[in-house]
Write a protein that holds these residues in place. Structure first.
Motif, short mmCIF file in Angstrom:
data_model
loop_
_atom_site.label_atom_id
_atom_site.label_comp_id
_atom_site.label_asym_id
_atom_site.label_seq_id
_atom_site.Cartn_x
_atom_site.Cartn_y
_atom_site.Cartn_z
N PRO A 55 0.90 -1.25 -0.04
CA PRO A 55 0.08 0.05 -0.04
C PRO A 55 0.94 1.32 -0.01
N VAL A 56 0.56 2.13 -0.69
CA VAL A 56 1.12 3.58 -0.77
C VAL A 56 0.11 4.55 -0.46
N PRO A 57 -0.06 5.28 0.46
CA PRO A 57 -0.84 6.37 1.12
C PRO A 57 -1.12 7.23 0.07
N ALA A 58 -2.49 7.49 -0.38
CA ALA A 58 -2.88 8.60 -1.41
C ALA A 58 -4.03 9.16 -0.81
N GLY A 59 -4.21 10.51 -0.69
CA GLY A 59 -5.22 11.34 -0.22
C GLY A 59 -5.68 12.13 -1.08
N HIS A 60 -6.44 13.20 -0.46
CA HIS A 60 -6.90 14.28 -1.30
C HIS A 60 -5.89 15.27 -1.71
N GLY A 61 -4.75 15.43 -1.04
CA GLY A 61 -3.57 16.17 -1.56
C GLY A 61 -2.99 15.87 -2.90
N GLN A 62 -2.79 14.32 -2.83
CA GLN A 62 -2.33 13.93 -4.14
C GLN A 62 -3.30 13.99 -5.33
N LEU A 63 -4.61 13.80 -4.75
CA LEU A 63 -5.54 13.94 -6.12
C LEU A 63 -5.76 15.61 -6.45
N ASP A 64 -5.78 16.39 -5.52
CA ASP A 64 -5.62 17.77 -6.15
C ASP A 64 -4.17 18.22 -6.76
N ALA A 65 -3.05 17.50 -6.57
CA ALA A 65 -2.01 17.64 -7.44
C ALA A 65 -2.03 17.16 -8.74
N ILE A 66 -2.86 15.85 -8.73
CA ILE A 66 -2.94 15.22 -10.09
C ILE A 66 -3.95 16.25 -11.03
N MET A 92 -8.93 5.86 -1.66
CA MET A 92 -8.76 6.89 -2.92
C MET A 92 -8.57 6.20 -3.96
N ARG A 93 -8.05 4.95 -4.03
CA ARG A 93 -7.55 4.07 -5.04
C ARG A 93 -8.17 4.43 -6.38
N ARG A 94 -9.53 4.19 -6.55
CA ARG A 94 -10.41 4.20 -7.56
C ARG A 94 -10.24 5.89 -8.12
N ALA A 95 -10.19 6.59 -7.27
CA ALA A 95 -9.94 8.19 -7.62
C ALA A 95 -8.84 8.23 -8.29
N VAL A 96 -7.74 7.85 -7.76
CA VAL A 96 -6.25 8.14 -8.44
C VAL A 96 -6.40 7.44 -9.88
N LEU A 97 -6.75 6.10 -9.94
CA LEU A 97 -6.93 5.47 -11.29
C LEU A 97 -7.82 6.12 -12.21
N GLY A 98 -8.72 7.02 -11.77
CA GLY A 98 -9.75 7.68 -12.63
C GLY A 98 -8.85 8.90 -13.17
N GLU A 99 -7.98 9.52 -12.27
CA GLU A 99 -7.21 10.83 -12.69
C GLU A 99 -6.13 10.45 -13.75
N ALA A 100 -5.63 9.26 -13.42
CA ALA A 100 -4.51 8.63 -14.29
C ALA A 100 -5.07 8.46 -15.69
#
Length: 468
Positions: free
Chosen positions: A142-153, A194-202
């Motif tokens: 696991p690699v933590p991902a939060g709203h900060g990372q989503l905002d950056a992407i 947050m995994r699905r949100a990160v994949l969606g932004e990717a």
């Protein structure tokens, strides 16, 4: 190896005979596939005779041969199947490969100068338009991902998308690819909520890289990024992102003249989006479906899609500010052009230019070029030159092979009228930046005369096969 010691290529002969092609028809088909990859080829029946006698073309052409045969026979044909040995071409994404791994492999290959050159010279492959199912799950730390990372992407997505709209696909794409290869992967294997949100932004960013490749006329690379973006969208459970990628894949197929594939993908995109999709996104999907149908003169289907798209945007407060109305007017202009209503097309394209936001310079230039083409077809030479002069005013700021091809098409259109003072002034405005622009066969086949050329060649191939 001398000609005497060469072994005749029995496998290639068998495939050509199965395809029902003459040597001339086969050579024309290979030339068309090469043109889609930006490689100008001038093969004829004599060249095919050499191949059948045992001569082997250089590696990029071997892939073009296999793709031409695959399209004709309706099944995958490998380079080895055609008796031409193996190929160094990168393989398509594997159905069981997860999106994160596929993205990392593709982006790293794209950044490698040697492998990048090979990727860019591969053909657009119709059999890659099949729909992949959900990939196998992948275990990882696991690699933590939060709203900060989503905002950056999301901020990076906005920055790259704005740059693309203003400066074209040739500007900063390497920076986007490096971001996909180096920065983004650290967040893609998260097992948090947050995994699905990160994949969606990717998926959105990967799709954008594909659009920039398409604008650079790197069709195989664009196709690869679209496939990976699709997979990421499926993993993210994001039907809107998935539908948006399918829309771009339809636009690419339509651009290359593969209209039945374009229609299929456009209709699949509309169905994939479902009822929960925003009106603006649904209008864009329907607009592309209309363009795909219009390209083959499906009047009723095209106009129905346009009418439904108009209803989606009716009363939308942000549609004008965000460019959705401009996009719909451009789609309308393209459909009406294909259906022969040039007066209606001109009105629609003018509306698109009036509604286009200032950040959409690249889109505005493409619409302006379409408007000039329509005006010239209507016999309005002065108006066409005025439109092309506006196009050329923006041209030095944009890096886009697609727009370079538009300039080459403009010059071909205007040269027969070169004694006209307004035409001479327009051609002079091209200036030293494009005076030596090579009007290659590949460019001619990509924009806009080449589509007609490709259709004519295809008809000739069919006629040749039917004749014997």
């Amino acid at each position: 190896m001398t000609a005497r010691r060469r072994q005749r290529n029995v496998a290639l002969r068998a495939l050509i005979e199965e395809a029902g092609w003459t040597n001339h028809s086969f050579a024309s088909a290979v030339n068309r596939v090469g043109a889609e990859a930006g490689v100008a080829l001038h093969y004829d029946r004599t060249t095919v005779s050499h191949w059948l006698a045992g001569s082997r073309p250089r590696p990029p052409v071997r892939g073009f041969i296999a793709e031409a045969l695959s399209r004709r026979l309706g099944r995958p044909v490998l380079v080895a199947d055609a008796g031409l040995g193996d190929t160094s071409a990168a393989a398509p994404p594997h159905p069981d490969e997860d999106g994160a791994s596929a993205l990392l492999l593709l982006a790293k290959a794209d950044l490698d100068p040697t492998r990048q050159s090979d990727l860019r010279r591969q053909p657009y492959q119709l059999d890659w338009t099949v729909m992949f199912g959900p990939p196998a799950s992948r275990d990882g730390s696991p690699v933590p991902a939060g709203h900060g990372q989503l905002d950056a992407i999301r901020m990076m997505t906005t920055a790259f998308a704005t740059a693309f709209g203003l400066f074209g696909g040739g500007h900063a794409r390497s920076a986007l690819t490096a971001y996909l290869a180096v920065d983004l992967p650290t967040w893609l294997y998260t097992r948090t909520a947050m995994r699905r949100a990160v994949l969606g932004e990717a998926a959105v960013l990967t799709h954008l890289d594909g659009l920039m490749c398409l604008d650079s006329l790197h069709h195989s690379l664009a196709q690869r990024y679209f496939q990976v973006a699709r997979r990421l969208a499926v993993e993210a459970g994001d039907p809107t992102a998935h539908a948006t990628v399918l829309r771009s894949m339809s636009a690419q197929a339509c651009f290359l003249g593969h209209h039945q594939y374009a229609i299929s993908m456009a209709e699949h995109a509309v169905a994939q989006a479902g009822a929960a999709t925003s009106p603006a996104t649904r209008a864009a999907l329907l607009g592309q479906a209309a363009v795909a149908h219009g390209a083959v003169a499906h009047r009723r289907a095209a106009m129905s899609c346009l009418h439904e798209a108009e209803k989606c945007l009716d009363g939308a407060a942000t549609a004008s500010a965000n460019g959705e109305l401009a996009d719909l007017a451009d789609h309308t202009g393209r459909v009406l052009t294909d259906l022969g209503d040039l007066a209606g097309a001109e009105t629609a394209l003018r509306d698109s230019l009036r509604l286009r936001p200032g950040t959409g310079r690249r889109s505005r230039m493409l619409t302006t070029h379409r408007l000039a083409e329509v005006q010239l077809r209507r016999g309005q030479l002065d108006a066409a030159c005025a439109s092309w002069q506006r196009f050329l005013t923006d041209y030095p700021a944009v890096s886009s092979a697609r727009l370079e091809a538009a300039v080459a098409a403009m010059r071909r259109r205007l040269l027969p009228y070169s004694r006209n003072p307004i035409v001479r002034a327009t051609l002079r405005q091209v200036g030293h930046n494009t005076a030596d622009l090579p009007e290659t066969e590949a460019h001619q086949q990509m924009w806009p005369d080449g589509i007609a050329t490709a259709r004519a060649d295809q008809d000739e191939c069919l006629a040749s096969s039917e004749a014997g």
